[in-house]
Design a protein around this motif. Structure first.
Motif, PDB file in Angstrom:
ATOM      1  N   CYS A 158      24.264  22.423  10.285  1.00 32.86           N
ATOM      2  CA  CYS A 158      23.012  23.169  10.416  1.00 32.86           C
ATOM      3  C   CYS A 158      22.834  23.693  11.833  1.00 32.86           C
ATOM      4  O   CYS A 158      21.685  24.327  12.061  1.00 32.86           O
ATOM      5  CB  CYS A 158      21.775  22.426   9.892  1.00 32.86           C
ATOM      6  SG  CYS A 158      21.957  21.510   8.134  1.00 32.86           S
ATOM      7  N   ARG A 173      21.212  30.737   9.728  1.00 26.50           N
ATOM      8  CA  ARG A 173      20.163  31.567   9.349  1.00 26.50           C
ATOM      9  C   ARG A 173      21.040  32.275   8.266  1.00 26.50           C
ATOM     10  O   ARG A 173      20.525  32.398   6.971  1.00 26.50           O
ATOM     11  CB  ARG A 173      19.779  32.364  10.221  1.00 26.50           C
ATOM     12  CG  ARG A 173      18.960  33.442   9.997  1.00 26.50           C
ATOM     13  CD  ARG A 173      17.490  32.583   9.445  1.00 26.50           C
ATOM     14  NE  ARG A 173      16.507  33.564   8.690  1.00 26.50           N
ATOM     15  CZ  ARG A 173      15.583  34.257   9.252  1.00 26.50           C
ATOM     16  NH1 ARG A 173      15.295  34.291  10.548  1.00 26.50           N
ATOM     17  NH2 ARG A 173      14.891  35.267   8.455  1.00 26.50           N
ATOM     18  N   GLU A 176      21.186  30.064   5.352  1.00 25.21           N
ATOM     19  CA  GLU A 176      19.733  29.918   4.474  1.00 25.21           C
ATOM     20  C   GLU A 176      19.639  31.010   3.811  1.00 25.21           C
ATOM     21  O   GLU A 176      18.922  30.967   2.656  1.00 25.21           O
ATOM     22  CB  GLU A 176      18.811  29.797   5.578  1.00 25.21           C
ATOM     23  CG  GLU A 176      18.625  28.537   6.301  1.00 25.21           C
ATOM     24  CD  GLU A 176      17.517  28.423   7.358  1.00 25.21           C
ATOM     25  OE1 GLU A 176      17.588  29.076   8.402  1.00 25.21           O
ATOM     26  OE2 GLU A 176      16.412  27.717   7.242  1.00 25.21           O
ATOM     27  N   ASP A 177      19.669  32.312   4.139  1.00 25.88           N
ATOM     28  CA  ASP A 177      19.542  33.342   3.550  1.00 25.88           C
ATOM     29  C   ASP A 177      20.024  33.630   2.051  1.00 25.88           C
ATOM     30  O   ASP A 177      19.867  33.990   1.361  1.00 25.88           O
ATOM     31  CB  ASP A 177      19.446  34.750   4.269  1.00 25.88           C
ATOM     32  CG  ASP A 177      18.662  35.038   5.686  1.00 25.88           C
ATOM     33  OD1 ASP A 177      17.789  34.032   5.340  1.00 25.88           O
ATOM     34  OD2 ASP A 177      18.769  35.785   6.435  1.00 25.88           O
ATOM     35  N   GLY A 180      19.077  31.050  -0.298  1.00 27.70           N
ATOM     36  CA  GLY A 180      17.642  31.579  -0.732  1.00 27.70           C
ATOM     37  C   GLY A 180      17.896  32.457  -1.736  1.00 27.70           C
ATOM     38  O   GLY A 180      17.166  32.440  -2.940  1.00 27.70           O
ATOM     39  N   ILE A 211      16.642  19.077   7.085  1.00 28.06           N
ATOM     40  CA  ILE A 211      16.816  20.439   7.050  1.00 28.06           C
ATOM     41  C   ILE A 211      17.517  20.971   5.670  1.00 28.06           C
ATOM     42  O   ILE A 211      17.133  21.663   4.853  1.00 28.06           O
ATOM     43  CB  ILE A 211      17.866  20.988   8.043  1.00 28.06           C
ATOM     44  CG1 ILE A 211      17.522  20.630   9.538  1.00 28.06           C
ATOM     45  CG2 ILE A 211      18.206  22.317   8.314  1.00 28.06           C
ATOM     46  CD1 ILE A 211      18.306  20.705  10.556  1.00 28.06           C
ATOM     47  N   LYS A 214      15.145  21.059   2.381  1.00 33.80           N
ATOM     48  CA  LYS A 214      14.269  22.164   2.425  1.00 33.80           C
ATOM     49  C   LYS A 214      14.800  23.416   1.752  1.00 33.80           C
ATOM     50  O   LYS A 214      14.297  24.208   1.265  1.00 33.80           O
ATOM     51  CB  LYS A 214      13.696  22.540   3.768  1.00 33.80           C
ATOM     52  CG  LYS A 214      12.718  21.675   4.351  1.00 33.80           C
ATOM     53  CD  LYS A 214      11.875  22.119   5.418  1.00 33.80           C
ATOM     54  CE  LYS A 214      10.927  21.100   5.982  1.00 33.80           C
ATOM     55  NZ  LYS A 214      11.590  20.051   6.946  1.00 33.80           N
ATOM     56  N   LEU A 215      16.267  23.467   1.654  1.00 31.89           N
ATOM     57  CA  LEU A 215      16.813  24.450   0.845  1.00 31.89           C
ATOM     58  C   LEU A 215      16.910  24.408  -0.580  1.00 31.89           C
ATOM     59  O   LEU A 215      16.880  23.271  -1.105  1.00 31.89           O
ATOM     60  CB  LEU A 215      18.310  24.523   1.498  1.00 31.89           C
ATOM     61  CG  LEU A 215      18.595  24.790   2.971  1.00 31.89           C
ATOM     62  CD1 LEU A 215      20.169  24.646   3.217  1.00 31.89           C
ATOM     63  CD2 LEU A 215      18.235  25.953   3.516  1.00 31.89           C
TER      64      LEU A 215
END
Ligand code: SF4
Length: 315
Positions: A158, A173, A176-177, A180, A211, A214-215
């Motif tokens: 992370c 980032r 994460e994108d 998501g 971390i 939360k994904l």
């Protein structure tokens, strides 16, 4: 006997139980090498690849790209049957390199060839966070209405400074994108992480539980860093061993139990550790422990401490 939020008595949200609940029977994954490459090796992102990567370490013998996907599936089924791994259905696991790294038309051909094989009820597609786009997600989202479709991203850490140091060629980032966007298309989204990467402290690794929690992930795989022969990391390790905090088995057991306690209980855990064949290991700190033995030792420790996945999870 106590039942946990995932509906059974094991102290973590286990992958095998998740599939048993989903299918009502045993499902077997079949690893495939469909001949993809990787943007971090072919020059479009980089040429050296990730510093720890030697893809040969993870491919079963039946899986070579010269064989068609159909043939690899056929041989994979025989391979597992010979080992008495009975299954009622199969998931085609596009495992080697980056399995969304091609134009959509090419991907469709390979994925649909797999889905057309008798007994195959879904796909698991391993890839990088920078190898996915809206067009591919829309197509996979259509498939997900009829089949089990999962995309698994190698995220590994992370922390951007680590990602840079191991030459991943993408940021957290971007990961994460991708996670998501994939989850928002109704596709099962998985991720892979490594513990023990150079320059990271144990506290930083532990903080990754919060971390990751939360994904919008369905499944996760973890493994301890293993130094693989012939990799750039092997050289780095030889010249700078103080930068690596490789886990002994006892340390990993303690660490992983603490990590699990903080992990979101909704996330299904597929693997606790990695197991490269011994010929690839620069050094083994763990003796000859097999994956199933490791799982039961971790479950035993959870029981001794009367703890479980998500006990300390902070929403
Ligand atoms: S993204 Fe995967 S295949 Fe590509 S270099 Fe890194 S570990 Fe190897």
């Amino acid at each position: 006997m106590q039942k946990y939020p995932w509906g059974h008595h094991r102290r973590f949200n286990a992958y095998s139980n998740y599939f048993r609940k989903l299918y009502g029977s045993r499902v077997q994954k079949l690893s495939l090498d469909a001949g993809f490459t990787c943007p971090n090796r072919d020059g479009s992102k980089g040429t050296g690849g990730c510093t720890y990567c030697n893809n040969d370490a993870f491919n079963p013998s039946y899986c070579v790209p010269e064989k068609t996907v159909a043939r690899q599936i056929e041989e994979g089924i025989i391979f597992h049957q010979k080992r008495y791994r009975r299954a009622d259905s199969y998931l085609a696991y596009f495992q080697a390199y980056s399995n969304t790294y091609a134009p959509l038309a090419e991907l469709k051909k390979l994925y649909e060839e797999a889905l057309a094989q008798p007994g195959v009820t879904g796909l698991i597609i391993g890839t990088r966070p920078d190898c996915i786009d809206e067009e591919k997600l829309q197509y996979l989202s259509g498939l997900a209405k009829k089949f089990y479709i999962a995309v698994e991203y190698g995220i590994e850490s992370c922390y951007d400074r680590t990602l840079q140091r191991i030459n991943r060629g993408h940021t957290f980032r971007e990961a994460e994108d991708a996670v998501g966007a994939t989850a928002s298309h109704g596709i099962n989204t998985g991720a892979h992480f490594i513990f023990g990467l150079p320059g990271e402290t144990r506290e930083e690794m532990l903080a990754e539980a919060d971390i990751i929690s939360k994904l919008p992930l369905k499944t996760v795989k973890f493994h301890q860093l293993q130094i693989i022969k012939g990799t750039a990391m092997e050289k780095e390790y030889q010249s700078n061993p103080g930068d690596f905090q490789l886990f002994s088995w006892e340390e990993y057991l303690d660490f992983f139990v603490r990590f699990l306690e903080r992990l979101n209980p909704e996330i299904v855990v597929e693997r606790f550790t990695g197991e490269a064949p011994p010929r690839f290991l620069d050094r083994s700190l763990w003796g000859k422990k097999r994956t199933d033995e490791i799982v039961s030792l971790i479950e035993k420790r959870l029981e001794e401490l009367d703890t479980w996945q998500g006990r300390l999870f902070n929403k």
